[in-house]
Design an enzyme around this catalytic site. Structure first.
Site, PDB file in Angstrom:
ATOM      1  N   HIS A 196      52.950  18.906  45.141  1.00 37.95           N
ATOM      2  CA  HIS A 196      54.137  18.168  45.586  1.00 37.95           C
ATOM      3  C   HIS A 196      53.803  16.707  45.879  1.00 37.95           C
ATOM      4  CE1 HIS A 196      55.871  22.156  45.937  1.00 37.95           C
ATOM      5  NE2 HIS A 196      57.051  21.630  46.261  1.00 37.95           N
ATOM      6  N   HIS A 238      49.391  23.013  53.080  1.00 36.58           N
ATOM      7  CA  HIS A 238      48.192  22.275  52.675  1.00 36.58           C
ATOM      8  C   HIS A 238      47.502  21.697  53.892  1.00 36.58           C
ATOM      9  CE1 HIS A 238      49.059  22.326  48.322  1.00 36.58           C
ATOM     10  NE2 HIS A 238      50.326  22.179  48.666  1.00 36.58           N
TER      11      HIS A 238
END
Length: 275
Positions: A196, A238
């Site tokens: 992303h 993440h």
């Protein structure tokens, strides 16, 4: 008549008195051997392996090989780079854990999780691919089709490069992450880098460069890129280093797109059409 001094008198204990010093040493040596139950050759071998000789031989061997105790101590100490990397990894994990405030509904910011998941979908690859193809199909100008074509190539390149890096690094996602992402693939179980973040950085630069936008819209694009990266850590998807490296990777990918820019004429030549 022999003199009484020439005789060897016997003491009450039954052992003869030895007047010579050498005879006395031999007698004591034999007595010691009898007590130890060994022969003279074994005794000489033990004497040759005395602690003094062993210390001398070890020191001579160490000096001959050139490996003293100082070099052994230096060799056992870990390198500075390894210690620095371990410290940075510990800080990365600690910051990621502290910032994962939307990792679940019971977290401190659990009520904001639906909004973070909506931002997550806005940076997903499938909506961007579908929107780019639709805009390229609906565009009436050759310039618009050219821009959308290169954006489509950039999105496909991003998917390929991120997948390769994830497969090579194989870093697991944070332990507090919940795998409830939208449209995941097998490689998405790895976290490094953040796909992303790479897509947001690349598409943000692409839009700001090739589309004419007003100042408020340009500010919104910058904010969208930053919020997408932040949402990856807040959702627990993440670690911080995954997002930072993803931003850098997206920046490099945009430069690569500009270097390999494909015009409609070049595309026709690559496809083998006569112009």
């Amino acid at each position: 008549m022999p003199s009484p001094k020439a005789k060897n008198p016997v003491r009450s204990g039954g052992s003869p008195v030895v007047s010579s010093s050498s005879d006395r040493f031999e007698f004591m040596n034999k007595t010691l051997l009898q007590r130890q139950g060994s022969d003279p050759a074994t005794a000489r071998l033990r004497a040759s392996e005395s602690p003094t000789r062993r210390r001398g031989s070890s020191s001579s061997t160490g000096s001959a090989s050139g490996q003293g105790p100082e070099e052994d101590g230096i060799r056992l100490n870990p390198s500075f780079i390894r210690v620095a990397l371990s410290s940075l990894l510990a800080i990365d994990l600690w910051m990621s854990k502290r910032l994962g405030v939307c990792a679940c509904e019971d977290a401190s910011w659990g009520s904001v999780r639906p909004l973070m998941k909506l931002i997550e979908i806005s940076g997903h690859g499938i909506p961007w691919l579908a929107g780019t193809v639709y805009c390229m199909y609906k565009s009436d100008s050759a310039a618009g089709q050219e821009v959308m074509l290169n954006l489509l190539i950039g999105l496909l390149l991003d998917l390929m490069l991120v997948g390769i890096v994830k497969a090579l690094v194989r870093r697991r996602r944070p332990s507090h992450n919940r795998m409830d992402m939208f449209a995941t693939f097998s490689v998405d179980r790895y976290s490094f880098p953040s796909g992303h973040s790479t897509r947001a950085a690349m598409c943000g630069r692409f839009v700001l460069t090739h589309l004419v936008l007003a100042a408020p819209l340009r500010v919104l694009v910058h904010l969208w890129v930053a919020i997408v990266g932040l949402s990856r850590v807040m959702l627990g998807r993440h670690n911080v280093t995954d997002v930072v490296f993803g931003f850098w990777m997206g920046y490099v990918q945009y430069n690569l797109i500009e270097m390999l820019w494909i015009s409609p004429l070049m595309l026709q030549r690559l496809l083998g059409y006569d112009v």
